[in-house]
Design a protein around this motif. Structure first.
Motif, PDB file in Angstrom:
ATOM      1  N   ALA A 384       0.737  -1.184   0.060  1.00 35.94           N
ATOM      2  CA  ALA A 384      -0.026   0.078  -0.121  1.00 35.94           C
ATOM      3  C   ALA A 384       0.896   1.224   0.048  1.00 35.94           C
ATOM      4  O   ALA A 384       0.763   2.226  -0.512  1.00 35.94           O
ATOM      5  CB  ALA A 384      -1.086  -0.132   1.457  1.00 35.94           C
ATOM      6  N   PHE A 386       3.934   1.767  -1.382  1.00 36.18           N
ATOM      7  CA  PHE A 386       4.417   1.537  -2.711  1.00 36.18           C
ATOM      8  C   PHE A 386       3.539   2.048  -3.583  1.00 36.18           C
ATOM      9  O   PHE A 386       3.874   3.149  -4.241  1.00 36.18           O
ATOM     10  CB  PHE A 386       5.085   0.339  -2.967  1.00 36.18           C
ATOM     11  N   TYR A 387       2.265   1.815  -3.396  1.00 36.66           N
ATOM     12  CA  TYR A 387       1.262   2.139  -4.235  1.00 36.66           C
ATOM     13  C   TYR A 387       0.864   3.657  -4.217  1.00 36.66           C
ATOM     14  O   TYR A 387       0.947   4.519  -5.027  1.00 36.66           O
ATOM     15  CB  TYR A 387      -0.281   1.308  -3.791  1.00 36.66           C
ATOM     16  N   LEU A 388       0.742   4.244  -2.870  1.00 36.65           N
ATOM     17  CA  LEU A 388       0.550   5.560  -2.557  1.00 36.65           C
ATOM     18  C   LEU A 388       1.739   6.481  -3.179  1.00 36.65           C
ATOM     19  O   LEU A 388       1.673   7.633  -3.714  1.00 36.65           O
ATOM     20  CB  LEU A 388       0.600   5.773  -1.175  1.00 36.65           C
ATOM     21  N   ARG A 389       3.144   5.922  -3.002  1.00 42.26           N
ATOM     22  CA  ARG A 389       4.274   6.545  -3.346  1.00 42.26           C
ATOM     23  C   ARG A 389       4.467   6.778  -4.951  1.00 42.26           C
ATOM     24  O   ARG A 389       4.961   7.805  -5.527  1.00 42.26           O
ATOM     25  CB  ARG A 389       5.394   5.961  -2.942  1.00 42.26           C
ATOM     26  N   THR A 390       3.801   5.597  -5.872  1.00 39.35           N
ATOM     27  CA  THR A 390       3.819   5.757  -6.918  1.00 39.35           C
ATOM     28  C   THR A 390       3.035   6.741  -7.733  1.00 39.35           C
ATOM     29  O   THR A 390       3.008   7.181  -8.856  1.00 39.35           O
ATOM     30  CB  THR A 390       3.392   4.290  -7.681  1.00 39.35           C
ATOM     31  N   ARG A 391       2.067   7.615  -6.655  1.00 44.81           N
ATOM     32  CA  ARG A 391       1.240   8.593  -7.131  1.00 44.81           C
ATOM     33  C   ARG A 391       2.086   9.927  -6.620  1.00 44.81           C
ATOM     34  O   ARG A 391       1.340  10.928  -6.891  1.00 44.81           O
ATOM     35  CB  ARG A 391      -0.030   8.368  -6.480  1.00 44.81           C
ATOM     36  N   GLY A 392       3.052   9.829  -6.277  1.00 46.72           N
ATOM     37  CA  GLY A 392       3.905  10.953  -6.130  1.00 46.72           C
ATOM     38  C   GLY A 392       3.878  11.562  -4.863  1.00 46.72           C
ATOM     39  O   GLY A 392       4.555  12.549  -4.263  1.00 46.72           O
ATOM     40  N   ILE A 393       3.100  10.557  -3.853  1.00 46.85           N
ATOM     41  CA  ILE A 393       3.022  11.071  -2.612  1.00 46.85           C
ATOM     42  C   ILE A 393       4.221  10.530  -1.629  1.00 46.85           C
ATOM     43  O   ILE A 393       4.624   9.480  -1.911  1.00 46.85           O
ATOM     44  CB  ILE A 393       1.927  10.389  -1.757  1.00 46.85           C
ATOM     45  N   SER A 394       4.825  11.502  -1.073  1.00 42.51           N
ATOM     46  CA  SER A 394       6.087  11.101  -0.203  1.00 42.51           C
ATOM     47  C   SER A 394       5.876  10.012   0.696  1.00 42.51           C
ATOM     48  O   SER A 394       4.858   9.669   1.301  1.00 42.51           O
ATOM     49  CB  SER A 394       6.656  12.407   0.446  1.00 42.51           C
ATOM     50  N   GLU A 395       6.984   9.484   1.121  1.00 41.89           N
ATOM     51  CA  GLU A 395       6.829   8.251   2.150  1.00 41.89           C
ATOM     52  C   GLU A 395       6.400   8.443   3.258  1.00 41.89           C
ATOM     53  O   GLU A 395       5.406   7.793   3.975  1.00 41.89           O
ATOM     54  CB  GLU A 395       8.449   7.451   2.316  1.00 41.89           C
ATOM     55  N   ILE A 397       4.214  11.130   4.069  1.00 37.27           N
ATOM     56  CA  ILE A 397       2.748  11.583   3.939  1.00 37.27           C
ATOM     57  C   ILE A 397       1.843  10.232   3.676  1.00 37.27           C
ATOM     58  O   ILE A 397       0.926   9.920   4.286  1.00 37.27           O
ATOM     59  CB  ILE A 397       2.677  12.725   2.729  1.00 37.27           C
ATOM     60  N   LEU A 401      -1.142   9.276   5.870  1.00 41.34           N
ATOM     61  CA  LEU A 401      -2.456   8.674   5.378  1.00 41.34           C
ATOM     62  C   LEU A 401      -3.046   7.447   5.844  1.00 41.34           C
ATOM     63  O   LEU A 401      -4.067   7.319   6.413  1.00 41.34           O
ATOM     64  CB  LEU A 401      -2.414   8.633   3.942  1.00 41.34           C
ATOM     65  N   MET A 402      -2.018   6.429   5.907  1.00 45.93           N
ATOM     66  CA  MET A 402      -2.505   5.246   6.253  1.00 45.93           C
ATOM     67  C   MET A 402      -2.648   4.980   7.870  1.00 45.93           C
ATOM     68  O   MET A 402      -3.826   4.332   8.250  1.00 45.93           O
ATOM     69  CB  MET A 402      -1.389   4.180   5.893  1.00 45.93           C
ATOM     70  N   ALA A 405      -5.847   6.834   8.802  1.00 45.34           N
ATOM     71  CA  ALA A 405      -7.057   6.101   8.607  1.00 45.34           C
ATOM     72  C   ALA A 405      -7.267   4.762   9.424  1.00 45.34           C
ATOM     73  O   ALA A 405      -8.306   4.758   9.908  1.00 45.34           O
ATOM     74  CB  ALA A 405      -6.777   5.230   7.110  1.00 45.34           C
TER      75      ALA A 405
ATOM     76  N   GLU B  73       8.023   8.091  -5.560  1.00 47.67           N
ATOM     77  CA  GLU B  73       7.373   9.475  -5.717  1.00 47.67           C
ATOM     78  C   GLU B  73       8.081  10.482  -6.557  1.00 47.67           C
ATOM     79  O   GLU B  73       7.434  11.289  -7.128  1.00 47.67           O
ATOM     80  CB  GLU B  73       7.134  10.094  -4.207  1.00 47.67           C
ATOM     81  N   SER B  76       7.285   9.698 -10.200  1.00 47.12           N
ATOM     82  CA  SER B  76       5.828  10.008 -10.276  1.00 47.12           C
ATOM     83  C   SER B  76       5.734  11.484 -10.800  1.00 47.12           C
ATOM     84  O   SER B  76       5.114  11.862 -11.707  1.00 47.12           O
ATOM     85  CB  SER B  76       4.821   9.577  -9.270  1.00 47.12           C
ATOM     86  N   ARG B  77       6.180  12.348  -9.783  1.00 42.33           N
ATOM     87  CA  ARG B  77       6.336  13.719 -10.013  1.00 42.33           C
ATOM     88  C   ARG B  77       6.958  14.077 -11.512  1.00 42.33           C
ATOM     89  O   ARG B  77       6.486  15.142 -12.054  1.00 42.33           O
ATOM     90  CB  ARG B  77       6.823  14.524  -8.862  1.00 42.33           C
ATOM     91  N   PHE B  84      -1.494  -0.206 -11.945  1.00 41.58           N
ATOM     92  CA  PHE B  84      -1.077  -1.612 -11.455  1.00 41.58           C
ATOM     93  C   PHE B  84      -1.923  -2.798 -12.157  1.00 41.58           C
ATOM     94  O   PHE B  84      -3.275  -2.478 -12.290  1.00 41.58           O
ATOM     95  CB  PHE B  84      -1.325  -1.632  -9.940  1.00 41.58           C
ATOM     96  N   VAL B  88      -3.812  -1.783  -5.289  1.00 42.19           N
ATOM     97  CA  VAL B  88      -3.795  -2.369  -3.843  1.00 42.19           C
ATOM     98  C   VAL B  88      -5.228  -1.532  -3.278  1.00 42.19           C
ATOM     99  O   VAL B  88      -5.537  -0.301  -3.522  1.00 42.19           O
ATOM    100  CB  VAL B  88      -2.525  -1.637  -3.041  1.00 42.19           C
ATOM    101  N   VAL B  93      -8.305   4.857   3.803  1.00 38.05           N
ATOM    102  CA  VAL B  93      -7.875   5.986   3.370  1.00 38.05           C
ATOM    103  C   VAL B  93      -8.754   6.303   1.952  1.00 38.05           C
ATOM    104  O   VAL B  93      -9.033   5.665   1.217  1.00 38.05           O
ATOM    105  CB  VAL B  93      -6.667   5.807   2.510  1.00 38.05           C
ATOM    106  N   PHE B  98      -6.584  10.853  -0.807  1.00 39.83           N
ATOM    107  CA  PHE B  98      -5.434  10.265  -1.673  1.00 39.83           C
ATOM    108  C   PHE B  98      -5.181  11.090  -2.829  1.00 39.83           C
ATOM    109  O   PHE B  98      -3.853  11.622  -2.986  1.00 39.83           O
ATOM    110  CB  PHE B  98      -5.796   8.851  -1.786  1.00 39.83           C
ATOM    111  N   GLU B 105       1.165  17.240  -4.216  1.00 40.28           N
ATOM    112  CA  GLU B 105       2.463  16.967  -4.486  1.00 40.28           C
ATOM    113  C   GLU B 105       3.106  17.406  -5.929  1.00 40.28           C
ATOM    114  O   GLU B 105       4.280  17.949  -6.269  1.00 40.28           O
ATOM    115  CB  GLU B 105       3.081  15.635  -4.100  1.00 40.28           C
ATOM    116  N   HIS B 106       2.332  16.851  -6.882  1.00 38.63           N
ATOM    117  CA  HIS B 106       2.567  17.136  -8.410  1.00 38.63           C
ATOM    118  C   HIS B 106       2.539  18.628  -8.716  1.00 38.63           C
ATOM    119  O   HIS B 106       3.695  18.992  -9.388  1.00 38.63           O
ATOM    120  CB  HIS B 106       1.462  16.532  -9.224  1.00 38.63           C
ATOM    121  N   LEU B 162      -3.452  12.655 -12.675  1.00 37.77           N
ATOM    122  CA  LEU B 162      -1.963  13.180 -12.550  1.00 37.77           C
ATOM    123  C   LEU B 162      -1.041  13.474 -13.992  1.00 37.77           C
ATOM    124  O   LEU B 162      -0.010  13.893 -13.802  1.00 37.77           O
ATOM    125  CB  LEU B 162      -1.116  11.864 -11.831  1.00 37.77           C
TER     126      LEU B 162
END
Lengths: 448, 251
Positions: A384, A386-395, A397, A401-402, A405, B73, B76-77, B84, B88, B93, B98, B105-106, B162
């Motif tokens: 999860a 990794f998934y969030l990070r692939t969207r540009g969110i820093s580790e 943050i 978020l997790m 939640a 990250e 991505s930016r 995927f 996941v 969240v 999200f 961030e972007h 994005l």
């Protein structure tokens, strides 16, 4: 006063010497002293105290505060936006009228005030309920409270009354120049068809070591409804032993939400007796343990009658070297049929050194019951993250978020919107590791 | 835009990618096909920066930067998006929070101010419409309780939000019925421009009827063993991988 540099039973009792200003009657006082004389401090071999490192407390030599009420106005008190509560303030275990605002309520037949005053005003109620649960001599600390506590809150709702505003009980310790032992003794009596909500919060006015030893007895008569939010945000040097006993009669409802955010050692002993049919009790809590924190929740729910329901949800995160315990036992007495009990404890470990002892237990002697318990302890889901990070969110943050939640599950159960919003705000900042000056505990709580 | 040179990667000591060379220019769509276990998903993961894979050799240059130096990250930016194969589920969240965090961030990376709450909701609504995502997202947790089709649509929705320059679709067609497949493909096509590029990883020609590739590559044993135009996919559909495998094994 003892000069020993370690807390022993003897110097603990010696602290109070010949004090006669305790709340208990002389017989209860005598019994409590007997209990202390006949028992030792709990240690690693004592049932239910195995993981509570009491040496953290007994290595300090405590003193008690002089017998005076706190006359100073506390500047910059702990404040929750929009809470609009009746405030009753205790400083170092003594009622502080100047910091309280209980006048408006005491024009009605409901009583909110200090137990000293309540005992005088409602002697029959006091006699009927005070010190009638077995929690008072459950351990050496609760016995010490029974023996020597001098003040605390008293809330009494006569039949068919309702407290429209939340009662906010604030316990401050000033910690000035001394390692203070503070005892709070509270009594809540809600007669038939009543409704109330209590918020208790603990705050330190300085960094100093302090031991808060609190015993609270709550009696809920038929069809009464009580909610209790407990906010534990004392400073890092604080120890807190919190003994809470709820006694519920037919058709009554109780709900608690315990937020444990800081303190060197915080132990909550919560006992609920469901004495009558159709009682409901919901016990929720969350903790954010880090550093060297020890946070313990010991719960016992006794289903002593048929058709009752109890639910428990405790969740928390444990970081650094912190240690957390969740020991909960649900007991269903013989012939207490159609009971429904749920226990759930979920933990996220954030470091390799953090520890959790989680043990939800069921002890059932009736055959027609529905009971479920569960406990999970793990790390943050890496997929999860990794998934969030692939969207540009820093580790950082993504973790926030997790975790937000994860903890939110517990907070959303709180009905009081002002307090709920306050907690959301607070944990959001805490998880992001942003400091908020002066929000709670006067700039010294790490949550702030 | 993207230049992969002799890329080698392993997981737990097992070499999966054995020397990949691939160049992708703006405006192009590249399909990567290949038998099971050939390394397709590994390539997608390595591009996104999944740390369970260990890159043992080669280079990836993306818009002039060394991609392997960047965290997931940062990639991505910079404009890389991985849809995927198995999105996941993240309990609790909310999708709104999200996406809000991701878009913020972007924008920060581009030196733009965060959007106001109103602007953001409007933006989200537009993108939802663009990818024909009908499901209500408000108050729902990321992928939790989503059907297979909804999860894949949600990936394309995130892609729309994005606005990546290079999107990598890892078996986006798996588990989709034909209607969902069309919707997903439509979404991807709408997001296509002369400045963006896509890598479409798939087992089946079917997806390529809807997302038409400029190039088709066959991956086998961690290498690209054959490249061609879109007709190569049709050929593979007809003949399977046997011939290509034999040829590659000979070498």
């Amino acid at each position: 006063m003892s000069n020993h540099n370690k807390l022993t039973k003897e110097n603990l009792l010696a602290l109070y010497n010949d004090s006669k200003s305790y709340i208990s009657d002389s017989e209860s006082h005598k019994k409590a002293i007997e209990f202390i004389n006949n028992n030792d401090f709990p240690n690693s071999k004592t049932e239910d105290w195995k993981n509570t490192d009491i040496k953290k407390i007994t290595k300090h030599n405590f003193t008690i505060y002089n017998n005076q009420s706190y006359k100073d106005k506390i500047n910059d008190t702990f404040y929750i936006y929009d809470l609009n509560a009746i405030q009753i303030v205790f400083v170092n275990g003594r009622f502080s009228p100047i910091n309280s605002n209980i006048e408006e309520i005491n024009n009605s037949n409901i009583f909110v005030g200090s137990i000293k005053e309540g005992k005088e005003k409602h002697p029959n109620i006091f006699k009927k309920y005070y010190n009638t649960t077995d929690i008072t001599n459950a351990n050496i600390f609760s016995a010490l409270n029974t023996a020597y506590a001098e003040d605390g809150a008293f809330i009494y709702l006569p039949k068919n009354t309702e407290l429209e505003k939340t009662v906010h009980i604030l316990y401050y310790s000033d910690g000035a120049d001394t390692k203070g032992l503070i005892q709070n003794r509270n009594l809540v009596v809600a007669e038939e068809n009543t409704k109330l909500e209590i918020l208790t919060s603990y705050h330190a006015l300085s960094y100093d070591t302090v031991l808060n030893n609190t015993v609270t007895e709550i009696f809920l008569e038929e069809n009464s409804n009580a909610k209790m939010n407990i906010f534990q945000g004392e400073g890092e040097g604080a120890f807190q032993l919190n003994n809470l006993h709820i006694s519920q009669q037919k058709g009554s409802t109780f709900e608690s939400n315990t937020a444990t955010l800081c303190g060197e050692l915080v132990r909550n002993d919560l006992v609920v007796n469901l004495n009558g049919e159709y009682c409901q009790t919901n016990l929720n809590g969350f903790y954010l343990a880090e550093k060297e924190h020890i946070f313990d929740n010991f719960i016992k729910v006794n289903h002593l009658s048929a058709n009752c329901q109890s639910n428990q949800l405790y969740k928390g995160t444990i970081d650094n070297n912190a240690i957390v315990s969740f020991f909960s036992k649900v007991y269903v007495a013989p012939d207490s049929q159609k009971n429904d009990a749920n226990q759930s404890n979920k933990n996220i470990l954030l470091s390799d050194y953090a520890k959790v002892y989680s043990m939800p237990q069921l002890e059932i002697y009736a055959d027609d019951v529905s009971c479920a318990h569960g406990s999970t302890t793990g790390q943050l889901d890496k997929e999860a993250l990794f998934y969030l990070r692939t969207r540009g969110i820093s580790e950082r943050i993504a973790k926030t978020l997790m975790l937000y939640a994860f903890i939110s599950d517990v907070i959303v159960k709180i009905e009081n919107k002002a307090y709920k919003d306050f907690l959301f705000f607070l944990i959001n900042r805490r998880l992001k590791q942003e400091k908020i000056e002066g929000l709670c505990s006067h700039k010294i709580c790490p949550s702030c | 835009m993207l230049k992969i040179t002799n890329l080698k990667a392993e997981i737990e000591g097992k070499e999966i990618l054995t020397g990949i060379n691939l160049e992708i220019k703006a405006g192009e769509v590249h399909a990567i096909m290949g038998p099971n276990g050939s390394g397709k998903s590994t390539l997608a993961s390595v591009l996104a920066g999944r740390d369970i894979y260990n890159v043992t050799g080669g280079e990836i240059e993306f818009k002039g930067k060394n991609l392997l130096d960047l965290s997931p990250e940062e990639r991505s930016r910079e404009g890389i998006f991985l849809a995927f194969q198995y999105p996941v589920e993240i309990p609790g969240v909310s999708i709104t929070n999200f996406m809000r965090a991701a878009v913020d961030e972007h924008r920060k990376h581009k030196g733009l101010k965060p959007m106001s709450a109103g602007e953001f909701l409007k933006f989200m609504k537009e993108k939802k419409a663009l990818v024909e995502l009908e499901a209500k997202l408000e108050g729902r947790a990321v992928n939790q309780g989503f059907s297979g089709g909804e999860k894949k649509k949600n990936e394309v929705f995130q892609m729309a939000m994005l606005e990546p320059t290079l999107s990598v679709l890892d078996e986006t067609d798996s588990g989709l019925d034909i209607d969902a497949l069309k919707i997903v493909a439509n979404g991807v096509n709408k997001l296509k421009s002369k400045d963006t590029a896509s890598i479409v990883i798939t087992h089946y020609q079917r997806l390529l009827d809807f997302i038409v590739p400029d190039f088709v590559h066959v991956l086998y044993n961690g290498k690209i063993v054959k490249s061609g135009g879109k007709e190569l996919a049709l050929e593979l559909e007809e003949k399977g991988y046997e011939e290509i495998k034999k040829e590659a094994d000979k070498k």
